[in-house]
Structures are given as C-alpha cells and as structure tokens.
Design a protein around this motif. Sequence first.
Motif, mmCIF file in Angstrom:
data_model
loop_
_atom_site.group_PDB
_atom_site.id
_atom_site.type_symbol
_atom_site.label_atom_id
_atom_site.label_comp_id
_atom_site.label_asym_id
_atom_site.label_seq_id
_atom_site.Cartn_x
_atom_site.Cartn_y
_atom_site.Cartn_z
ATOM 1 N N THR A 124 20.516 -35.957 -5.104
ATOM 2 C CA THR A 124 21.324 -35.583 -3.945
ATOM 3 C C THR A 124 22.417 -36.624 -3.722
ATOM 4 O O THR A 124 22.279 -37.788 -4.082
ATOM 5 N N ALA A 166 23.453 -32.414 -6.926
ATOM 6 C CA ALA A 166 23.400 -31.732 -5.631
ATOM 7 C C ALA A 166 24.249 -32.478 -4.608
ATOM 8 O O ALA A 166 24.132 -33.701 -4.470
ATOM 9 N N ARG A 217 26.684 -31.640 -0.681
ATOM 10 C CA ARG A 217 27.303 -30.660 0.222
ATOM 11 C C ARG A 217 28.777 -30.470 -0.111
ATOM 12 O O ARG A 217 29.386 -29.474 0.272
ATOM 13 N N VAL A 277 24.954 -28.192 -7.824
ATOM 14 C CA VAL A 277 24.195 -27.449 -6.822
ATOM 15 C C VAL A 277 24.801 -27.754 -5.457
ATOM 16 O O VAL A 277 24.825 -28.918 -5.038
ATOM 17 N N MET A 289 24.450 -28.203 -1.871
ATOM 18 C CA MET A 289 23.272 -28.430 -1.031
ATOM 19 C C MET A 289 23.629 -29.340 0.138
ATOM 20 O O MET A 289 24.099 -30.462 -0.062
ATOM 21 N N SER A 348 19.624 -24.357 3.107
ATOM 22 C CA SER A 348 20.435 -24.801 1.978
ATOM 23 C C SER A 348 19.589 -25.544 0.950
ATOM 24 O O SER A 348 19.719 -25.315 -0.258
ATOM 25 N N VAL A 349 18.711 -26.421 1.429
ATOM 26 C CA VAL A 349 17.841 -27.171 0.520
ATOM 27 C C VAL A 349 16.888 -26.220 -0.199
ATOM 28 O O VAL A 349 16.721 -26.280 -1.428
ATOM 29 N N GLY A 406 18.724 -24.202 -2.821
ATOM 30 C CA GLY A 406 19.083 -24.995 -3.989
ATOM 31 C C GLY A 406 17.918 -25.147 -4.946
ATOM 32 O O GLY A 406 18.051 -24.950 -6.167
ATOM 33 N N THR A 450 14.453 -32.842 1.572
ATOM 34 C CA THR A 450 14.500 -32.961 0.116
ATOM 35 C C THR A 450 13.112 -33.246 -0.444
ATOM 36 O O THR A 450 12.691 -32.638 -1.435
#
Length: 256
Positions: free
Chosen positions: A19, A43, A45, A62, A64, A71-72, A75, A126
């Motif tokens: 992330t 990943a 946003r 991705v 996310m 959203s998580v 993904g 996450t």
Amino acid sequence: MSPVPGPSGRLSGKTALVTGAAAGIGRAVADRFVAEGARVAYADRDAAGARTAATAATARPVAMDVTDEQSVAAGFAALAADGWVPDVVVVNAGVQLFGEDAAVADLDLDVWRRTHDVNLTGAFLTLKYAVRGMLTIGGGSIVLSGSPTGVRGEGSDFTAYASSKAGMHGLGRTVAAAYANRGIRVNTVIPPYTETGLVSTITQDPAARAAIVSRIPMGRAGTTADLEGVYVFLASDDSAFATGAAVAVDGGMTTL
C-alpha cells in the motif's frame, strides 16, 4: 559506506501487495520486490500514480483507498479472482499533515481524525483483508511501516501522527500474537527520517532538516535504499521464525 546489496531472487514465487506504492518508501519496496522475483500489486488511492509505477510484467496497479473498507475489500477480491492472493503484504500507506498536526493542546480534532483514518484505520483494514486472504492459502508475511515517533518522543509536535504510529506498532503485535499459530507473521519496520515526498516540508527547510539529522547517530538522513533489504528479509522465508518484532533501521535514532 558499503554498497547496498542488489537483488537476490529471494521472493521468487511470492505474490505481494504494497500500500502507498505510488511513491516514496512504498514505491521503492514494491520495485525491489519485483526485482527479487515477486508478483507485486502496487496499491494506492492515487490510481494514476499506481499505474505509472507498476510497469513491470510481474506488476499490476490496484486503486485502493485504505480509509474505505469497500475499496480495500474490492482490491483484495479483484486480486483473488485473478489468482493473486497475496502471501506478502506491506502496510505502508500513510500521511503526515505538516502545518496542521501540532502539540496536543493546539490540535484540531479534524486533523487527528484524518491522520488516524489513513495511518491506523487504514492499517487495520489492510491487515483485516490481508489476514483473511492468507488464511485461505496457509499463511504469509505482513510488514508494517512504523516510525520512531511511535517509539519515543520524537514527534512531540506531531501528536496525531506519532500516536497513529504508536497504535500501528501495538496493532502489529496484537495481530502477530493472534495468528502466529496459523502461519501468518506480522513484523514492523521502524524507518529513520527518510527523505521522500512525505517529508518535503522538512527537506526544504535547512534548519529543520539539520535538527533532525543531528539526532541520528550515523549522521545522515535515511534513503529508501537503506530500507528495501529489511523489507525483503521480513517478506522472505529467511525470516520464517520472526513475528511480532519491531526492527529499527534508523541510523540509531531510537537508541538515544
């Protein structure tokens, strides 16, 4: 200074999700994981940034937002549908609101909430979906990006950020204990002051930068290259008996 060791293929056969992978530490770690042989989901946003970063044949972007459970979940579900259930997840997305975060008596509730939404709630979400996926494949390794501010009073003027990182450290230990007997490891890397876009406000202020560097016994700011190898180690089977640990890679910053 000794050269940083290059890729060794230690993550061949792994599927990773990182992330905050569009830039900074997340981008560097994701790139290194690719070089080490892993399939890597970048990943972020910032969907455009993730697409720009994930250029390798074994990488995919991705979109996310770690503050949004839908959203998580979406993904991770999209990855699973394509046979990409991650057995390595790096919980790295974070914000530090310079000019807004402050000592506790001066801190606005909105700044507290926005910081914790990303740094701590984002870590929780996450972890939640990473663990759910890993339980279906027999385990995996999760690595959190912590901070010296979560260990000591390094962030006295960053109440929201420091407390969110302290919470992340505790969350990591709790999840490690809960799932150690189910093949899931959770460890935290404590980076130093690392010069990425996240801290550009400090980087562009010579006095502020010098004050922070003066508190690092090794005498310099950290770089993403200083950190990549530790993430590789914790993601790999070389660290198979390590869980619940907090590994400081901070030039000695937390030893003072």
